[in-house]
Design an enzyme around this catalytic site. Sequence first.
Site, short mmCIF file in Angstrom:
data_model
loop_
_atom_site.label_atom_id
_atom_site.label_comp_id
_atom_site.label_asym_id
_atom_site.label_seq_id
_atom_site.Cartn_x
_atom_site.Cartn_y
_atom_site.Cartn_z
N GLU A 1 -10.37 -3.19 3.20
CA GLU A 1 -9.42 -3.02 4.29
C GLU A 1 -9.43 -4.17 5.29
O GLU A 1 -8.54 -4.25 6.15
CB GLU A 1 -9.71 -1.70 5.01
CG GLU A 1 -9.51 -0.49 4.11
CD GLU A 1 -9.98 0.81 4.72
OE1 GLU A 1 -9.51 1.88 4.27
OE2 GLU A 1 -10.82 0.79 5.65
N MET B 1 -10.39 14.50 1.37
CA MET B 1 -9.55 15.69 1.24
C MET B 1 -8.99 15.86 -0.18
O MET B 1 -7.82 15.61 -0.43
CB MET B 1 -8.42 15.63 2.25
CG MET B 1 -8.89 15.56 3.69
SD MET B 1 -9.65 17.10 4.24
CE MET B 1 -8.20 18.11 4.42
N ASP C 1 -3.50 7.79 -1.31
CA ASP C 1 -3.43 9.03 -2.08
C ASP C 1 -2.65 10.05 -1.28
O ASP C 1 -2.40 9.87 -0.09
CB ASP C 1 -4.84 9.56 -2.39
CG ASP C 1 -5.66 9.78 -1.13
OD1 ASP C 1 -5.68 10.92 -0.65
OD2 ASP C 1 -6.28 8.81 -0.63
#
Length: 231
Positions: A12, A153, A198
């Site tokens: 990142e 998640m 995602d």
Amino acid sequence: MRLAVIGAMEEEVTILRNKLENAKTETIAHCEFTTGEYEGTEVILLKSGIGKVNAAISTTLLLDRYKPDYVINTGSAGGFHHTLNVGDVVISTDVRHHDVDVTAFDYEYGQVPGLPAAYAADEKLISITEEAVSELDGIQVAKGTIATGDSFMNDPKRVEEVRARFSDLYAVEMEAAAVAQVCHQFKTPFVVIRALSDIAGKESHVSFDQFLEQAAVHSTELVLKVIKRIH
């Protein structure tokens, strides 16, 4: 004018680090700080590490030692809104914790006692980011709530529990609320810019590995355009 950019993982931050002129790096408490310049703007790039504790420690060090005028938290996130796809970018209007619950004492869900339930992103930074978006082709951009918790998640039941808590939730990830909370306490303006690696609850672990690099490219492209506009 001094701008700080925070990303959790090497993927990142690496593109922006490679674009900084006169770059110098130091590591404090496992947090990597790189100072340099981009298009005439002084930039402090922080690789914070993953999760809320790492984000809080590193952001505190950042604001205390380097004293930036603005903070951008960037990187990847899981999409939560039905209109979003992998690779899309979400700009924060506000940031919340999704794994804090002190409602037994009449606090809002996600609210840390003594602090706001939601941390509002800076309107100027939001506006500049929206202007910068117009220069990007083929990337859908949305604006809304980003929620943070110390878990990935990929459990559909947990996804629905979190979705039910927040009415305008667009993305979830693992650092932004900690960054925002520290910025609030230091009175430093911030915005969160996250690209989706995602869609939460939909084979998240598979798509994350496949699309992290794409998400990093999209979020960094937007951050670079924001830096050009901000001074």
